[in-house]
Write a protein that holds these residues in place. Structure first.
Motif, PDB file in Angstrom:
ATOM      1  N   GLY A 240     -60.721  32.850  39.419  1.00 40.07           N
ATOM      2  CA  GLY A 240     -61.444  33.501  40.514  1.00 40.07           C
ATOM      3  C   GLY A 240     -62.792  32.905  40.850  1.00 40.07           C
ATOM      4  N   TYR A 241     -63.013  31.617  40.518  1.00 40.87           N
ATOM      5  CA  TYR A 241     -64.317  30.992  40.764  1.00 40.87           C
ATOM      6  C   TYR A 241     -64.152  29.672  41.513  1.00 40.87           C
ATOM      7  CZ  TYR A 241     -65.769  34.218  37.081  1.00 40.87           C
ATOM      8  OH  TYR A 241     -66.001  35.343  36.335  1.00 40.87           O
ATOM      9  N   ASN A 242     -65.076  29.417  42.419  1.00 41.03           N
ATOM     10  CA  ASN A 242     -65.197  28.103  43.045  1.00 41.03           C
ATOM     11  C   ASN A 242     -66.379  27.369  42.418  1.00 41.03           C
ATOM     12  OD1 ASN A 242     -63.116  28.111  45.002  1.00 41.03           O
ATOM     13  ND2 ASN A 242     -64.368  29.385  46.376  1.00 41.03           N
ATOM     14  N   LEU A 243     -66.113  26.198  41.856  1.00 38.71           N
ATOM     15  CA  LEU A 243     -67.170  25.319  41.382  1.00 38.71           C
ATOM     16  C   LEU A 243     -67.363  24.191  42.388  1.00 38.71           C
ATOM     17  CD1 LEU A 243     -66.087  25.050  37.622  1.00 38.71           C
ATOM     18  CD2 LEU A 243     -67.419  26.844  38.750  1.00 38.71           C
ATOM     19  N   ARG A 244     -68.427  23.429  42.209  1.00 41.28           N
ATOM     20  CA  ARG A 244     -68.689  22.310  43.123  1.00 41.28           C
ATOM     21  C   ARG A 244     -68.228  21.007  42.468  1.00 41.28           C
ATOM     22  NH1 ARG A 244     -73.415  18.961  44.713  1.00 41.28           N
ATOM     23  NH2 ARG A 244     -74.630  19.907  43.035  1.00 41.28           N
ATOM     24  N   GLU A 245     -67.315  20.329  43.115  1.00 45.50           N
ATOM     25  CA  GLU A 245     -66.837  19.052  42.598  1.00 45.50           C
ATOM     26  C   GLU A 245     -67.737  17.944  43.128  1.00 45.50           C
ATOM     27  OE1 GLU A 245     -62.719  16.463  42.128  1.00 45.50           O
ATOM     28  OE2 GLU A 245     -62.670  18.499  42.944  1.00 45.50           O
ATOM     29  N   ILE A 246     -68.607  17.411  42.270  1.00 49.78           N
ATOM     30  CA  ILE A 246     -69.563  16.383  42.678  1.00 49.78           C
ATOM     31  C   ILE A 246     -68.854  15.036  42.777  1.00 49.78           C
ATOM     32  CG2 ILE A 246     -71.687  15.192  42.027  1.00 49.78           C
ATOM     33  CD1 ILE A 246     -72.532  17.824  40.647  1.00 49.78           C
ATOM     34  N   ASP A 247     -68.081  14.693  41.755  1.00 50.54           N
ATOM     35  CA  ASP A 247     -67.224  13.512  41.793  1.00 50.54           C
ATOM     36  C   ASP A 247     -66.101  13.770  40.802  1.00 50.54           C
ATOM     37  OD1 ASP A 247     -68.147  12.746  39.163  1.00 50.54           O
ATOM     38  OD2 ASP A 247     -69.912  11.853  40.113  1.00 50.54           O
ATOM     39  N   GLU A 248     -65.271  12.768  40.578  1.00 54.61           N
ATOM     40  CA  GLU A 248     -64.084  12.992  39.752  1.00 54.61           C
ATOM     41  C   GLU A 248     -64.410  13.231  38.280  1.00 54.61           C
ATOM     42  OE1 GLU A 248     -63.092   8.222  39.088  1.00 54.61           O
ATOM     43  OE2 GLU A 248     -61.819   9.456  40.386  1.00 54.61           O
TER      44      GLU A 248
END
Length: 954
Positions: free
Chosen positions: A412-420
């Protein structure tokens, strides 16, 4: 007599929304038509709208549905959005809207139907709330003066860039942007800089900026990846080289961190969203801009200042920049002539509700949770950065990145994908202990033991550098501590609202502003969590409902305007104008004709038009108007031929700003097209076109539309708004976000002010094609009814070929001023005594009133306004005959407060009764202005733009 045997078909619920939206009933419409001497609404339209632009096809808009059905339909759309707890950050955060503010401001028509406070005597409530906002921003930023809000953080940063260029000593054309500024801010900066010839350089500020020749720089504090850096020495270096410094700052972080103004910032910008305003998929939110006293007279936007009224009491007003665009035109500091008032009010009330101690407690809790989480991750073996942070972390997740991301969404969470190999998290006030424990589990592999939260808390780790901590008290004014109980806050909000006139109290007859009904059903979906709690950078598969809503609304607007494509990204009419001109510019460049930079603008145009043209890198050439207010086609032919090699566009408003359907609009378009230019049609008056004529069909190439006018988004006291840009097919590829040829970003969020788009979608679904056409016809009927009834008393300045006006009319008070000394301002202020907001004053013609009644007002309210205007004319006549003194009369001393009328001493020759109750109906329904006439000159000469000392209210 009641008949219990009536058939069921006759007893279905009354669901005719169109009838409820349009003010005059059948009898009222018949009486109004009789006054005009026409037999039908269709016959009136034939007299008003030129035959050669009338649309012959029906709008491809679905038939009307009832209110229950449309809410059910919109529920199904909203259900396609998936609301996760978004820890993406980047300027957008979860927040708790205080329920007392949610119900009594955001959901209260006394607040959301108010107009921009150009008439201060009837706007003291929202002006006070905005003054609180300015005080809040000044104290958080550590600067001298703040404006009454900007459209968003990225727009505020772009305005800061040009402010630094205007206000600094450096002759450089280079502007530096730190590499940890939010990506959406940099995108808007690049768009704004290119037409103005500003070169943007990015990089690590500590290594690049000291050796760079630039007129200014923008730093992020804390940075996009969370770092809190010490820039004090850098600010000194920049200033020594003649440059100025702007800082984009998080207001919640500033409750703990040293204010940028204290360590060298000349301008501070940001977003107040996390102060109790839902994310709403990107807006609307109140951006802010604060600066030093030395730059106050070149700062953009609205500014609330303190003055005095005619009795010497403190009174608030808009200061300095009021309607600057209409005065300075292409020399204006900005094309933005509005603010995000409703959202700024909410943010200021959030601060009043929590107070400085409460704000610091929220900030401390957010930071504490972040520090505990970081310590726990490090204990799990992760590398976590930065060392100094407030609420944002970056985590080196390596090969686990995709798996962690997937587990987070499943939880139930959205994290921020900075790079792979890297993930980011930003915590906010909605995060709980349970969230930390769940997220540690998300990051953990298999059955690994999870950190122990209380033990980590007891260890006392933190991430704020001691040298950058805020010291000393802030928000010490009593307004930020006096309303902590809900009882106090409720009464404070009621007291403020009672000081204003909004659409819930009376007609607001402002020309060109279309203050029409904002139906409750249209407003309900705004606060649904499926629309309000979505992050603008949430994954696309979580925003399918918004994608559907946006696509359907764009199609509806195409059908209404005759254009091929629409973008809803611009979050104000000013941004829509600007985007439209950038599209024209990009179109010419794509054809190898980038040298086309001349924009023809009629002398009657909205002041934002030349300001927007200048911002888009165009040269403004003014086209004359004839004595009837129409564009002089002869002068247009001359100017178009003279500038044919460089002609980029013409900007017109249709119907004209003078309230007339000009019969030569097709010829105008043909002249410009023949000389290689594009036709921009300002959509400010689309309220008079929908269903009857389509600008995209009679020659327009691009228009911006004011959804807060024609399509029912409420004005909110000076914002929010949405200014979509609509284009013909050959320009579609240049719309923002539409591919390789698209212009750059003009607003921070890809969907603009997405959370209020359900209002316009709902309005159009409730009205259907026939209802929208009927609304347009009734707007024209109401304006002509007022013009006809007032014509024996006041000259109507401009009319069309059949002596008719469009959806608004201009009455000329200049002869009255010449003969009696009674000014347009005197009439406007006297209308307040009758319980009305004044029409638009002295625009587009000085000394006139421009009146637009809209289709929403019933005949009884139109008559009440007309009777007030006739009564005022009789008072003027009494001055003409000498029955009233030229200086001591009810107009010169208007408006009259209850305090002045009830005072022991009455210094005027006219009676108190005439001052207070000039018509009998006021005895049972009287609005009392809280202040007398505000002294504008005193306010500008003694500029004071933060909370008034309490003693001054005594």
């Amino acid at each position: 007599m009641t008949d219990p045997r009536r058939p069921l078909a006759d007893l279905e619920p009354d669901t005719d929304f169109v009838r409820r939206h349009i003010g005059p009933d059948a009898a009222g419409q018949a009486a109004m038509l009789a006054t005009l001497g026409v037999g039908s609404l269709a016959a009136l339209i034939d007299e008003v709208v030129p035959a050669d632009i009338r649309r012959s096809d029906a709008m491809a808009i679905a038939p009307a549905v009832d209110e229950a059905a449309v809410l059910a339909e919109l529920r199904s759309v909203a259900a396609r959005n998936t609301v996760l707890k978004s820890l993406i950050g980047q300027g957008y955060y979860g927040t708790h809207v205080p329920p007392v503010v949610l119900r009594n401001v955001l959901e209260n028509p006394a607040w959301y139907t108010a107009y921009t406070p150009y008439q201060p005597e009837i706007s003291q409530g929202r002006l006070e709330a905005l003054l609180n906002f300015q005080t809040l921003i000044c104290e958080l930023s550590g600067l001298d003066i703040a404006n009454a809000s900007m459209l968003d953080e990225a727009t505020a940063a772009a305005e800061a860039m040009t402010l630094l260029q205007r206000g600094g000593r450096s002759k450089s054309a280079t502007f530096f942007v730190a590499d940890d500024v939010f990506a959406q801010t940099l995108a808007v900066l690049r768009t704004r800089a290119e037409p103005l010839g500003i070169r943007i350089v990015t990089g690590d500020p500590l290594s690049v900026l000291p050796g760079l020749d630039c007129f200014g720089a923008l730093l992020q504090y804390p940075g996009a990846n969370g770092a809190v850096r010490d820039y004090r020495a850098l600010a000194e270096t920049l200033h020594a080289r003649g440059g100025l410094l702007a800082v984009a700052a998080d207001p919640l972080a500033l409750c703990l961190l040293a204010p940028p103004g204290a360590w060298g910032a000349d301008v501070v910008v940001g977003s107040s969203q996390r102060f109790g305003v839902p994310m709403g998929f990107g807006g609307p939110h109140a951006g802010f801009l604060a600066t030093r006293d030395a730059l106050k007279r070149v700062m953009p936007g609205r500014l609330v200042g303190v003055s005095i009224d005619s009795h010497g009491a403190a009174a608030l007003r808009l200061a300095l920049q009021t309607r600057e665009q209409h005065i300075r035109r292409e020399k204006a500091t900005s094309n933005i002539c509005t603010a995000q008032v409703l959202l700024a009010v909410m943010a200021s009330l959030y601060a009043c509700w929590h107070g400085p101690e409460g704000l610091q407690r929220i900030a401390q809790r957010v930071h504490r949770l972040t520090a505990i989480f970081a310590a726990g991750l490090r204990g799990q073996g992760f590398t976590v950065a930065p060392e100094a942070f407030f609420d944002t972390l970056t985590v080196a997740t390596g090969a686990q990145t995709a798996a962690i991301h997937a587990r987070a969404r499943a939880a139930g969470y959205n994290l921020r994908e900075i790079d792979e190999a890297t993930l980011g998290l930003s915590f906010d006030e909605t995060v709980t202990r349970t969230d930390l424990e769940t997220l540690w589990g998300v990051f953990a592999e298999g059955e690994a033991a999870l950190p122990e939260l209380d033990a980590l808390d007891a260890a006392g780790a933190g991430g704020l550098p001691a040298a950058l901590l805020r010291s000393g008290p802030f928000l010490t004014h009593p307004v930020f501590s006096a309303h902590r109980s809900e009882t106090d806050m409720l009464r404070y909000l009621r007291r403020l609202a009672d000081r204003d006139i909004a659409l819930d109290r009376a007609m607001i007859p402002l020309g060109s502003c279309t203050m029409k009904l904002n139906a409750t059903t249209e407003m309900i979906p705004v606060t649904w969590p499926e629309f309000g709690q979505l992050h603008p950078f949430a994954p696309a598969d979580q925003a399918r409902g918004y994608a559907q809503l946006i696509a359907e609304l764009e199609a509806m607007l195409c059908a209404a305007t005759g254009y091929a494509a629409v973008s809803l990204a611009p979050n104000a009419g000013s941004q829509g104008e600007y985007a439209g001109l950038l599209i024209i510019r990009k179109y010419h460049e794509s054809r190898g004709e980038g040298h086309r930079d001349v924009c023809l603008i009629p002398s009657s145009a909205h002041g934002t038009n030349p300001a927007s043209a200048q911002m888009a890198g165009m040269r403004v050439v003014v086209v004359a108007c004839d004595r009837n207010g129409n564009v002089d086609l002869g002068d247009l032919r001359t100017k178009a031929a003279q500038h044919a090699a460089h002609l980029a566009a013409i900007m017109i408003t249709y119907p004209s700003t003078h309230g007339v359907f000009e019969s030569g609009v097709r010829e105008l378009c043909e002249i410009v097209h023949a000389h290689g230019g594009q036709v921009y049609i300002d959509g400010a008056n689309l309220n008079a076109l929908v269903g009857l004529a389509a600008p995209g069909a009679f020659g327009g190439d691009v228009s911006h539309l004011n959804l807060h006018k024609t399509f029912c988004i409420p004005h909110g006291g000076g914002g929010p708004g949405v200014g979509p840009v609509a284009v013909a097919a050959h320009l579609a590829e240049f719309l923002p976000g539409r591919g390789e040829q698209a212009i750059g970003a003009v607003t921070a969020a890809p969907g603009g002010s997405a959370s209020i788009l359900p209002i316009s979608w709902t309005y159009i679904r409730l009205m259907g094609a026939e209802g929208l056409s009927s609304a347009t016809g009734h707007a024209i009927l109401a304006a002509n009814y007022i013009a006809t009834r007032l014509a024996p008393h006041y000259p109507v300045l401009y009319t069309g070929p059949n002596g008719r006006v469009a959806h608004e009319c201009i009455i000329d008070l200049r002869p009255i001023k010449d003969s009696t000394g009674i000014s347009v301002e005197d009439v406007a202020k006297r209308l307040i005594d009758y319980g009305f907001h004044a029409p638009t004053m002295s625009f587009p013609v000085p000394g006139t009133l421009m009146i637009e009644p809209t289709e929403s007002e019933p005949k009884s309210e139109l008559d009440r306004f007309i009777d007030a205007m006739i009564s005022i004319r009789e008072e003027i006549r009494a001055v003409e005959t000498g029955a009233l003194d030229a200086d001591d009369n009810p107009l010169k001393h208007a408006p009259h407060t209850a305090q002045s009328v009830c005072a022991d001493h009455w210094p005027h020759a006219y009676p108190r009764e005439q001052a207070a109750y000039p018509v009998p109906g006021l005895r049972t329904a009287k609005y009392w202005p809280p202040v007398g006439r505000v002294d504008n000159v005193h306010g500008d000469r003694n500029l004071f733009c933060s909370c008034v000392p309490v003693d001054d209210y005594a």
